[in-house]
Design a protein around this motif. Structure first.
Motif, PDB file in Angstrom:
ATOM      1  N   THR A  51      21.465  21.432  50.113  1.00  0.00           N
ATOM      2  CA  THR A  51      21.821  20.149  49.506  1.00  0.00           C
ATOM      3  C   THR A  51      20.925  19.004  49.960  1.00  0.00           C
ATOM      4  OG1 THR A  51      23.457  19.761  51.260  1.00  0.00           O
ATOM      5  CG2 THR A  51      24.237  20.798  49.218  1.00  0.00           C
ATOM      6  N   ALA A  52      20.156  19.214  51.030  1.00  0.00           N
ATOM      7  CA  ALA A  52      19.238  18.170  51.489  1.00  0.00           C
ATOM      8  C   ALA A  52      18.082  18.814  52.236  1.00  0.00           C
ATOM      9  CB  ALA A  52      19.957  17.150  52.372  1.00  0.00           C
ATOM     10  N   ASN A  53      16.882  18.243  52.040  1.00  0.00           N
ATOM     11  CA  ASN A  53      15.664  18.717  52.696  1.00  0.00           C
ATOM     12  C   ASN A  53      14.947  17.483  53.229  1.00  0.00           C
ATOM     13  OD1 ASN A  53      12.701  19.065  52.788  1.00  0.00           O
ATOM     14  ND2 ASN A  53      13.097  21.146  52.074  1.00  0.00           N
ATOM     15  N   ASN A  54      14.837  17.385  54.555  1.00  0.00           N
ATOM     16  CA  ASN A  54      14.221  16.207  55.174  1.00  0.00           C
ATOM     17  C   ASN A  54      13.109  16.645  56.122  1.00  0.00           C
ATOM     18  OD1 ASN A  54      17.498  15.441  55.071  1.00  0.00           O
ATOM     19  ND2 ASN A  54      16.110  13.924  54.199  1.00  0.00           N
ATOM     20  N   PRO A  55      11.851  16.637  55.634  1.00  0.00           N
ATOM     21  CA  PRO A  55      10.738  17.079  56.482  1.00  0.00           C
ATOM     22  C   PRO A  55      10.236  15.976  57.405  1.00  0.00           C
ATOM     23  CG  PRO A  55       9.942  16.596  54.280  1.00  0.00           C
ATOM     24  CD  PRO A  55      11.424  16.366  54.252  1.00  0.00           C
ATOM     25  N   THR A  56       9.769  16.402  58.561  1.00  0.00           N
ATOM     26  CA  THR A  56       9.015  15.538  59.465  1.00  0.00           C
ATOM     27  C   THR A  56       7.669  16.201  59.685  1.00  0.00           C
ATOM     28  OG1 THR A  56      11.027  14.765  60.565  1.00  0.00           O
ATOM     29  CG2 THR A  56       8.949  14.445  61.730  1.00  0.00           C
ATOM     30  N   GLU A  57       6.595  15.509  59.313  1.00  0.00           N
ATOM     31  CA  GLU A  57       5.274  16.137  59.316  1.00  0.00           C
ATOM     32  C   GLU A  57       4.377  15.527  60.387  1.00  0.00           C
ATOM     33  OE1 GLU A  57       4.302  15.275  55.308  1.00  0.00           O
ATOM     34  OE2 GLU A  57       5.307  17.050  54.495  1.00  0.00           O
ATOM     35  N   PHE A  58       3.551  16.389  60.976  1.00  0.00           N
ATOM     36  CA  PHE A  58       2.597  15.966  61.997  1.00  0.00           C
ATOM     37  C   PHE A  58       1.198  16.358  61.507  1.00  0.00           C
ATOM     38  CE2 PHE A  58       6.526  17.509  63.950  1.00  0.00           C
ATOM     39  CZ  PHE A  58       7.003  16.333  64.534  1.00  0.00           C
ATOM     40  N   ARG A  59       0.284  15.402  61.489  1.00  0.00           N
ATOM     41  CA  ARG A  59      -1.070  15.672  60.992  1.00  0.00           C
ATOM     42  C   ARG A  59      -2.079  15.415  62.110  1.00  0.00           C
ATOM     43  NH1 ARG A  59       1.644  13.042  56.964  1.00  0.00           N
ATOM     44  NH2 ARG A  59       1.823  14.129  54.963  1.00  0.00           N
ATOM     45  N   GLU A  60      -3.024  16.318  62.216  1.00  0.00           N
ATOM     46  CA  GLU A  60      -4.140  16.132  63.150  1.00  0.00           C
ATOM     47  C   GLU A  60      -5.404  16.627  62.469  1.00  0.00           C
ATOM     48  OE1 GLU A  60      -3.746  20.292  65.668  1.00  0.00           O
ATOM     49  OE2 GLU A  60      -2.852  18.457  66.484  1.00  0.00           O
ATOM     50  N   SER A  61      -6.558  16.176  62.959  1.00  0.00           N
ATOM     51  CA  SER A  61      -7.828  16.578  62.347  1.00  0.00           C
ATOM     52  C   SER A  61      -8.751  17.150  63.411  1.00  0.00           C
ATOM     53  CB  SER A  61      -8.496  15.380  61.669  1.00  0.00           C
ATOM     54  OG  SER A  61      -8.862  14.396  62.633  1.00  0.00           O
ATOM     55  N   ARG A  62      -9.677  17.963  62.940  1.00  0.00           N
ATOM     56  CA  ARG A  62     -10.709  18.486  63.837  1.00  0.00           C
ATOM     57  C   ARG A  62     -11.981  18.717  63.027  1.00  0.00           C
ATOM     58  NH1 ARG A  62      -7.163  23.080  63.434  1.00  0.00           N
ATOM     59  NH2 ARG A  62      -8.163  24.849  62.378  1.00  0.00           N
ATOM     60  N   VAL A  63     -13.105  18.802  63.724  1.00  0.00           N
ATOM     61  CA  VAL A  63     -14.412  18.990  63.081  1.00  0.00           C
ATOM     62  C   VAL A  63     -14.815  20.459  63.210  1.00  0.00           C
ATOM     63  CG1 VAL A  63     -16.846  18.348  63.125  1.00  0.00           C
ATOM     64  CG2 VAL A  63     -15.083  16.613  63.579  1.00  0.00           C
ATOM     65  N   ILE A  64     -15.225  21.034  62.059  1.00  0.00           N
ATOM     66  CA  ILE A  64     -15.650  22.423  62.052  1.00  0.00           C
ATOM     67  C   ILE A  64     -17.094  22.501  61.528  1.00  0.00           C
ATOM     68  CG2 ILE A  64     -13.295  23.257  61.675  1.00  0.00           C
ATOM     69  CD1 ILE A  64     -14.070  23.738  58.752  1.00  0.00           C
ATOM     70  N   GLU A 106     -21.203  15.139  54.783  1.00  0.00           N
ATOM     71  CA  GLU A 106     -20.059  14.267  54.533  1.00  0.00           C
ATOM     72  C   GLU A 106     -20.527  13.001  53.811  1.00  0.00           C
ATOM     73  OE1 GLU A 106     -16.302  13.096  57.144  1.00  0.00           O
ATOM     74  OE2 GLU A 106     -18.161  12.171  57.866  1.00  0.00           O
ATOM     75  N   PRO A 107     -19.974  12.726  52.622  1.00  0.00           N
ATOM     76  CA  PRO A 107     -20.397  11.528  51.881  1.00  0.00           C
ATOM     77  C   PRO A 107     -20.024  10.251  52.638  1.00  0.00           C
ATOM     78  CG  PRO A 107     -19.179  13.064  50.473  1.00  0.00           C
ATOM     79  CD  PRO A 107     -18.987  13.527  51.887  1.00  0.00           C
ATOM     80  N   ASP A 108     -21.006   9.394  52.862  1.00  0.00           N
ATOM     81  CA  ASP A 108     -20.776   8.106  53.515  1.00  0.00           C
ATOM     82  C   ASP A 108     -20.022   8.250  54.822  1.00  0.00           C
ATOM     83  OD1 ASP A 108     -21.983   6.807  51.343  1.00  0.00           O
ATOM     84  OD2 ASP A 108     -20.078   6.824  50.246  1.00  0.00           O
ATOM     85  N   GLY A 109     -20.256   9.334  55.518  1.00  0.00           N
ATOM     86  CA  GLY A 109     -19.524   9.569  56.748  1.00  0.00           C
ATOM     87  C   GLY A 109     -20.397   9.445  57.969  1.00  0.00           C
ATOM     88  N   SER A 110     -19.738   9.553  59.097  1.00  0.00           N
ATOM     89  CA  SER A 110     -20.432   9.427  60.368  1.00  0.00           C
ATOM     90  C   SER A 110     -20.781  10.777  60.977  1.00  0.00           C
ATOM     91  CB  SER A 110     -19.558   8.630  61.358  1.00  0.00           C
ATOM     92  OG  SER A 110     -18.316   9.289  61.548  1.00  0.00           O
ATOM     93  N   LEU A 111     -20.316  11.846  60.354  1.00  0.00           N
ATOM     94  CA  LEU A 111     -20.569  13.164  60.901  1.00  0.00           C
ATOM     95  C   LEU A 111     -21.987  13.617  60.562  1.00  0.00           C
ATOM     96  CD1 LEU A 111     -17.253  15.083  60.110  1.00  0.00           C
ATOM     97  CD2 LEU A 111     -17.953  14.086  62.283  1.00  0.00           C
ATOM     98  N   PRO A 112     -22.602  14.393  61.452  1.00  0.00           N
ATOM     99  CA  PRO A 112     -23.929  14.933  61.136  1.00  0.00           C
ATOM    100  C   PRO A 112     -23.838  16.002  60.053  1.00  0.00           C
ATOM    101  CG  PRO A 112     -23.134  15.808  63.223  1.00  0.00           C
ATOM    102  CD  PRO A 112     -22.154  14.753  62.814  1.00  0.00           C
ATOM    103  N   LYS A 113     -25.016  16.396  59.543  1.00  0.00           N
ATOM    104  CA  LYS A 113     -25.058  17.458  58.538  1.00  0.00           C
ATOM    105  C   LYS A 113     -24.444  18.730  59.113  1.00  0.00           C
ATOM    106  CE  LYS A 113     -28.865  18.021  56.309  1.00  0.00           C
ATOM    107  NZ  LYS A 113     -30.319  18.163  55.985  1.00  0.00           N
ATOM    108  N   HIS A 114     -23.923  19.533  58.188  1.00  0.00           N
ATOM    109  CA  HIS A 114     -23.320  20.835  58.506  1.00  0.00           C
ATOM    110  C   HIS A 114     -22.008  20.715  59.306  1.00  0.00           C
ATOM    111  CE1 HIS A 114     -27.228  22.037  57.144  1.00  0.00           C
ATOM    112  NE2 HIS A 114     -27.840  21.668  58.277  1.00  0.00           N
TER     113      HIS A 114
END
Length: 431
Positions: free
Chosen positions: A105-118, A125-133
């Motif tokens: 009867t109810a669905n209440n998500p709590t989401e956690f987001r994190e990023s990493r470089v691969i 990356e377009p207009d980004g600060s990361l190097p090529k590849h």
């Protein structure tokens, strides 16, 4: 009481490893999540009574490792658009108990987001600060809070679209099945006596309320079982469990309140011919609530134009008084070791130690249950309603037991205080 095998029943009464839940998510007869949900903690609530419609409710906290279980659409795997949960209670070190089926009867998500470089060869990356590849990726995890109710909730939402009346030959049970067969099968427990239903009866909009009213005619109620079936069961039945001190009982407490303790009923009507009011009165004439006694004078008033004579008013006042006396109860708050097989509506006996050193066994109905758990099973909390007359009889029996010694082989009623004369015969096995 839910079905449980003997081995698992024995395990419930002893020490065991942690209990756990297995929860499958279904929609339209198919699994919507291929593996059981990873349940981090849970709580279950179960209520019974003549005014309770949807009895069982559950709350789950489910791990969401990849962020896919928090619903956006109504038909997402754990969305509210038809997902049902099959809940199995695993008793640590033993078997399992089918706990029940529940509609989300109810669905209440709590989401956690994190990023990493691969590393990704050839990516820029377009207009980004990361190097090529190099590419930045985002990873989402979380938890989902789920709330669900038993399948009678579907019946409650399916209101009648027009007034209906029973067909010829209809009975209480056949009408109950007609109203609910779309949602679950029905099992009639022993002790329920079916009866016919008048064709003059008219059902309005509330489908589940109509079911409740029908069953009240045969002193029965309904509740969901562990396999998705609905049981029609008698309001009064045998005890299914004795809860013993220093065994299954963790604690027991009680309380009293002065609210609602009336001792006079005043019913007012109107004489049709003269328009003058008519009155009828009924009092509690003895005992601790005697009108004018230490409890005082506490009237209850009722008015109806359907009452037109003093005799009718007096008779109805007496009925109200007798109904009140029959409803008096002592509410016990009981904590036990985990007992997943118990359901609201079950009758149990609670062993209560009293100051005299004896244990009084009080019969009563489980009117509510609350269970919770996480990595370990927690106690089962119950409210047990014991009829006041049963409590007083049990206390008096215990007081009588203090008089009995092996040197007193024969006891007659005239040896006992007068108020014990109304008690049932007691044998040595009772004490």
């Amino acid at each position: 009481m839910r079905r449980v095998d003997v081995e698992t029943l024995d395990a419930l009464a002893g020490s065991r490893p942690a209990d756990s839940l297995t929860v499958w998510a279904w929609r339209a007869g198919s699994l919507v999540v291929p593996e059981p949900l990873l349940v981090k903690d849970w709580s279950f609530d179960d209520d019974a009574g003549d005014s309770v419609k949807v009895g069982q409710r559950i709350s789950l906290t489910v791990a969401d490792p990849d962020g896919s279980l928090g619903a956006w659409r109504f038909d997402d795997p754990l969305g509210v658009g038809g997902t049902k949960l099959q809940v199995i209670y695993n008793v640590g070190g033993s078997g399992a108990i089918n706990y029940g089926w529940f509609r989300v009867t109810a669905n209440n998500p709590t989401e956690f987001r994190e990023s990493r470089v691969i590393d990704e060869y050839g990516y820029v990356e377009p207009d980004g600060s990361l190097p090529k590849h190099k590419r930045r990726v985002f990873v989402q995890t979380g938890i989902v809070q789920l709330t669900a109710v038993d399948l009678t909730g579907d019946v409650d939402r399916d209101r009648l679209q027009a007034p209906e009346s029973p067909k010829a030959g209809a009975t209480v049970v056949s009408e109950f099945k007609r109203f609910t067969s779309r949602y679950f099968p029905t099992v009639v427990d022993p002790g329920v006596a079916d009866t016919g239903v008048s064709r003059q009866l008219v059902y309005d909009k509330e489908r589940l309320e109509a079911c409740q009213d029908l069953l009240s005619r045969v002193s029965a109620r309904y509740r969901m079982g562990g396999d998705g079936e609905c049981h029609i069961y008698p309001q009064r039945s045998d005890s299914v469990l004795r809860i013993e001190p220093n065994a299954g009982l963790v604690s027991v407490s009680r309380g009293q309140s002065i609210d609602g303790l009336y001792n006079r009923w005043v019913v007012e009507g109107k004489n049709v011919a003269t328009g003058d009011p008519v009155f009828g009165v009924a009092d509690i004439e003895s005992g601790p609530l005697k009108y004018g006694g230490p409890h005082g004078q506490v009237p209850f008033f009722y008015t109806s134009e359907m009452i037109t004579t003093v005799a009718q008013a007096t008779t109805y006042a007496q009925e109200l008084r007798d109904q009140f006396l029959g409803s008096l109860a002592v509410e016990l708050s009981v904590e036990t070791i985990p007992r997943p097989e118990l359901q609201a509506g079950d009758r149990v006996e609670v062993g209560c130690p009293v100051p005299s050193g004896h244990v009084v066994y009080l019969p009563g109905e489980v009117t509510s249950i609350r269970r919770r758990g996480d990595t370990l099973p927690r106690e089962t909390s119950m409210t047990v309603s014991c009829a006041y007359t049963d409590v007083i009889a049990a206390l008096d029996r215990t007081e009588w037991a203090k008089w009995i010694t092996p040197e007193m082989p024969e006891l007659t009623w005239n040896m006992m205080p007068a108020h014990w004369g109304s008690l049932p015969a007691i044998t040595w096995s009772d004490v």
